[in-house]
Design a protein around this motif. Structure first.
Motif, PDB file in Angstrom:
ATOM      1  N   ALA A 288       0.831  -1.200   0.000  1.00 52.52           N
ATOM      2  CA  ALA A 288       0.000   0.000   0.000  1.00 52.52           C
ATOM      3  C   ALA A 288       0.871   1.259   0.000  1.00 52.52           C
ATOM      4  CB  ALA A 288      -0.918  -0.007   1.222  1.00 52.52           C
TER       5      ALA A 288
ATOM      6  N   GLU B 239       2.175   1.766  -3.516  1.00 55.34           N
ATOM      7  CA  GLU B 239       1.109   2.218  -4.415  1.00 55.34           C
ATOM      8  C   GLU B 239       0.756   3.682  -4.151  1.00 55.34           C
ATOM      9  OE1 GLU B 239      -1.672   2.065  -7.474  1.00 55.34           O
ATOM     10  OE2 GLU B 239      -0.012   0.743  -6.940  1.00 55.34           O
ATOM     11  N   ALA B 240       0.661   4.058  -2.875  1.00 56.80           N
ATOM     12  CA  ALA B 240       0.357   5.448  -2.542  1.00 56.80           C
ATOM     13  C   ALA B 240       1.459   6.377  -3.030  1.00 56.80           C
ATOM     14  CB  ALA B 240       0.172   5.586  -1.031  1.00 56.80           C
ATOM     15  N   THR B 241       2.692   5.947  -2.851  1.00 54.14           N
ATOM     16  CA  THR B 241       3.841   6.752  -3.306  1.00 54.14           C
ATOM     17  C   THR B 241       3.800   6.930  -4.815  1.00 54.14           C
ATOM     18  OG1 THR B 241       5.189   5.935  -1.465  1.00 54.14           O
ATOM     19  CG2 THR B 241       6.360   6.912  -3.327  1.00 54.14           C
TER      20      THR B 241
ATOM     21  N   GLU C 183       1.160   6.704  -6.893  1.00 57.13           N
ATOM     22  CA  GLU C 183       0.020   7.533  -7.313  1.00 57.13           C
ATOM     23  C   GLU C 183       0.266   9.009  -7.011  1.00 57.13           C
ATOM     24  OE1 GLU C 183      -3.433   5.915  -5.476  1.00 57.13           O
ATOM     25  OE2 GLU C 183      -3.513   4.154  -6.796  1.00 57.13           O
ATOM     26  N   LEU C 184       0.818   9.299  -5.851  1.00 56.85           N
ATOM     27  CA  LEU C 184       1.099  10.697  -5.504  1.00 56.85           C
ATOM     28  C   LEU C 184       2.176  11.289  -6.403  1.00 56.85           C
ATOM     29  CD1 LEU C 184       1.039  10.461  -1.606  1.00 56.85           C
ATOM     30  CD2 LEU C 184      -0.509  11.824  -3.018  1.00 56.85           C
TER      31      LEU C 184
ATOM     32  N   ILE D 190       2.158  11.255   2.009  1.00 55.70           N
ATOM     33  CA  ILE D 190       2.041   9.800   1.923  1.00 55.70           C
ATOM     34  C   ILE D 190       1.279   9.271   3.131  1.00 55.70           C
ATOM     35  CG2 ILE D 190       3.284   7.612   1.737  1.00 55.70           C
ATOM     36  CD1 ILE D 190       5.652   9.179   0.593  1.00 55.70           C
TER      37      ILE D 190
ATOM     38  N   ALA E 289      -2.369   9.893   2.642  1.00 52.75           N
ATOM     39  CA  ALA E 289      -2.940   8.987   1.649  1.00 52.75           C
ATOM     40  C   ALA E 289      -3.174   7.600   2.232  1.00 52.75           C
ATOM     41  CB  ALA E 289      -2.013   8.890   0.439  1.00 52.75           C
ATOM     42  N   LEU E 290      -2.363   7.219   3.201  1.00 58.05           N
ATOM     43  CA  LEU E 290      -2.509   5.918   3.855  1.00 58.05           C
ATOM     44  C   LEU E 290      -3.423   5.996   5.071  1.00 58.05           C
ATOM     45  CD1 LEU E 290       1.236   4.759   3.749  1.00 58.05           C
ATOM     46  CD2 LEU E 290      -0.654   3.835   2.387  1.00 58.05           C
ATOM     47  N   ASP E 291      -3.989   7.176   5.316  1.00 55.15           N
ATOM     48  CA  ASP E 291      -4.871   7.404   6.464  1.00 55.15           C
ATOM     49  C   ASP E 291      -4.135   7.111   7.773  1.00 55.15           C
ATOM     50  OD1 ASP E 291      -7.211   8.219   7.651  1.00 55.15           O
ATOM     51  OD2 ASP E 291      -8.110   6.209   7.683  1.00 55.15           O
TER      52      ASP E 291
ATOM     53  N   TYR F 137       3.059   6.376  10.438  1.00 56.27           N
ATOM     54  CA  TYR F 137       3.721   6.218   9.134  1.00 56.27           C
ATOM     55  C   TYR F 137       5.209   5.911   9.310  1.00 56.27           C
ATOM     56  CZ  TYR F 137       5.808   7.525   4.674  1.00 56.27           C
ATOM     57  OH  TYR F 137       6.535   7.516   3.506  1.00 56.27           O
TER      58      TYR F 137
END
Length: 233
Positions: free
Chosen positions: A96, A99-101, A103-104, A117, A120-122, A128
């Motif tokens: 995850a 993927e977040a990295t 997409e951002l 980041i 985005a990962l909530d 984090y």
């Protein structure tokens, strides 16, 4: 037939190169998570040394010291690769994170900041960074092998990393070099200090003005950025 004299010579050679095994184990240990036992590395290195003693062929023109050193280091890395470092939950979070990295990076057109980041990962920033530490404990030192020309070893697919042979192939190697060049300056400096200058975590922390645990987190974040960029290729 393996004579008594032959056994004595074999034992003498083994004892002569044991200090080299220990030096390699110590050099490797400082780059690894605290849970890696020095004795385990030494035992693996001894196996590599025994293999070198049994396989060395002087007619090939190589020096035994060089040959043995490569075998010893390879055996230690094989031992590390054989271990399953990450729980499944951390593997899922690592994917995850990548993927977040990715997409951002695509959306922002620049390397995303930590807080971006985390959002985005909530996650909050503390959670984090804890994830970065957990993920780093499973990475060991993949890019040391990744950046080594002609390395025949392939490290395990611990958290989605493609095989070394593929990444070192032509365009993908160029993509890796380009991805490293695009890292934020502090992460780029860390990678250079770690893989080129071969400083340990404490020394890198002194250069960057951060703790050893923070060095691990920054390293993990850099590796995630590189994986995200390489996934596009």
């Amino acid at each position: 037939m393996y004579t008594a004299q032959g056994r004595m010579e074999h034992q003498s050679q083994l004892e002569a190169y044991l200090p080299m095994v220990r030096r390699q184990a110590l050099a490797l240990q400082v780059k690894l998570p605290a849970g890696v036992d020095l004795d385990d590395l030494i035992q693996a290195g001894i196996v590599g040394l025994l293999e070198a003693l049994g396989r060395f062929d002087a007619s090939q023109g190589a020096q035994f010291t060089t040959f043995a050193s490569q075998r010893v280091r390879g055996a230690m890395l094989d031992e590390l690769r054989s271990r399953d470092w990450l729980p499944r939950s951390v593997r899922r979070q690592a994917r995850a994170l990548d993927e977040a990295t990715r997409e951002l990076q695509q959306r922002l057109g620049r390397p995303p900041e930590e807080h971006e980041i985390a959002e985005a990962l909530d996650m909050d920033l503390v959670s984090y960074r804890r994830l970065l530490s957990d993920v780093n404990n499973g990475q060991l030192m993949p890019f040391e092998e990744l950046l080594a020309e002609g390395n025949e070893h392939r490290f395990s697919d611990q958290i989605g990393m493609a095989p070394l042979a593929e990444l070192l192939d032509g365009e993908r190697r160029e993509a890796l070099v380009a991805a490293i060049a695009e890292l934020p300056e502090r992460e780029k400096l860390l990678m250079a200090l770690y893989y080129q200058e071969e400083l340990n975590l404490k020394e890198i922390g002194a250069v960057l003005g951060v703790s050893e645990s923070r060095v691990c987190q920054i390293h993990s974040q850099a590796v995630s950025r590189l994986r995200a960029r390489l996934s596009e290729h």
